[in-house]
Design an enzyme around this catalytic site. Structure first.
Site: not given
Ligand code: BDR
Ligand code: CA
Length: 297
Positions: A228-229
């Site tokens: 979930v950069h």
């Protein structure tokens, strides 16, 4: 930002943990009309109607746009059907003007989070060099010290606008760079889908539907979870102590198409303005993220 599934989650976590002044949308995951619309939709659904969205760059500084429709779908935020659609028709294309007004009217230090290609940031600061020293913290999701995700060498945001990334990194701005080296360590587990629903809110249902899509399409999704950069960039702004950092001088490849967007460490120096995240306390990061979401939504 360029919402984008992980941008949307990052925006919610930012709303719950910071005072968000506004959003400038940039092209990246999708065209800028779509990323601006997506930011507006998420803010409205979360009842943050007062936070303004401003449409920014519709293409990288010097190159044609490359999008990530294979990850985020044709809308840029596929998976959930948004019902609130009135206000998205009137999003102004005034990101540069809005930034100028914010920097002018806000006398204090500036903290800025960038979770898309750095085109808006570079275009603004290129025209307003006097504002560079006012930025006390710029937290960027982008780059990779080791493996890329759009090519073996480059991370997507830096690949889309390597010229902007290179220029911004060279300005001596105190930057916290959160790249794939840490975002690929912090995987959101599949049971997140049920946890989102358990919020009992429309935002929870939205997150469920969005992430059900994202789990299927993010190329680095594995059975243990999905990166979930952009949420890590918000985590780094609020809790830098969750991360291990290295101070480095960096360049970004702009000439050789094969290596376009690749980030290279030129030197390690205690005086370097850029810190790059090399490790993250995954358990503490997620504990904080869930606490923020549970409180906020
Ligand atoms: C980055 O690329 C985008 O697809 C994500 O939103 C994130 O900002 C990860 O490489
Ligand atoms: Ca993004």
């Amino acid at each position: 930002m360029d919402p984008g599934h992980d941008d949307a989650l990052a925006l919610l976590v930012a709303l719950a943990s910071l005072k968000v002044k506004g959003v400038t949308a940039v092209c990246g995951n999708q065209t800028v009309d779509k990323t601006a619309r997506n930011a507006r939709r998420v803010l409205d659904l979360a009842h943050y109607e007062e936070i303004s969205v401003h449409q920014g760059a519709d293409r990288p500084l010097f190159r044609p746009l490359v999008t990530a429709a294979h990850v985020h779908g044709s809308s840029g935020l596929d998976g959930y059907h948004f019902h609130l659609r009135d206000r998205e028709k009137t999003i102004p294309a005034d990101a540069q003007q809005w930034l100028e007004c914010e920097f002018t009217q806000e006398p204090g230090d500036i903290a800025w989070i960038a979770t898309g290609p750095l085109t808006n940031v570079a275009a603004f600061l290129m025209g307003h060099r006097e504002f560079v020293p006012r930025i006390k913290k710029l937290t960027v999701m982008g780059g990779a010290l080791n493996h890329g995700n759009i090519t073996p060498y480059a991370e997507f945001n830096f690949y889309v606008d390597p010229d902007a990334a290179h220029w911004v990194l060279a300005q001596g701005i105190p930057i916290q760079l959160v790249g794939l080296d840490v975002t690929h360590k912090a995987l959101l587990a599949p049971d997140a889908l049920e946890r989102f629903v358990s919020f009992g809110s429309e935002i929870g249902l939205m997150l469920h539907d969005l992430f059900a899509f994202y789990f299927k399409h993010e190329p680095n999704a594995v059975p243990q979870g999905v990166p979930v950069h952009d949420v890590l960039a918000v985590g780094a702004m609020v809790h830098p102590e969750f991360f291990a950092w290295r101070r480095v001088n960096l360049t970004v490849e702009r000439c050789d198409e094969k290596y376009r967007g690749q980030m290279t460490v030129v030197s390690e120096s205690a005086r370097a303005a850029t810190q790059v995240a090399v490790d993250v306390d995954v358990a503490r990061f997620f504990e904080w993220m869930w606490a923020m979401l549970a409180n906020g939504f």
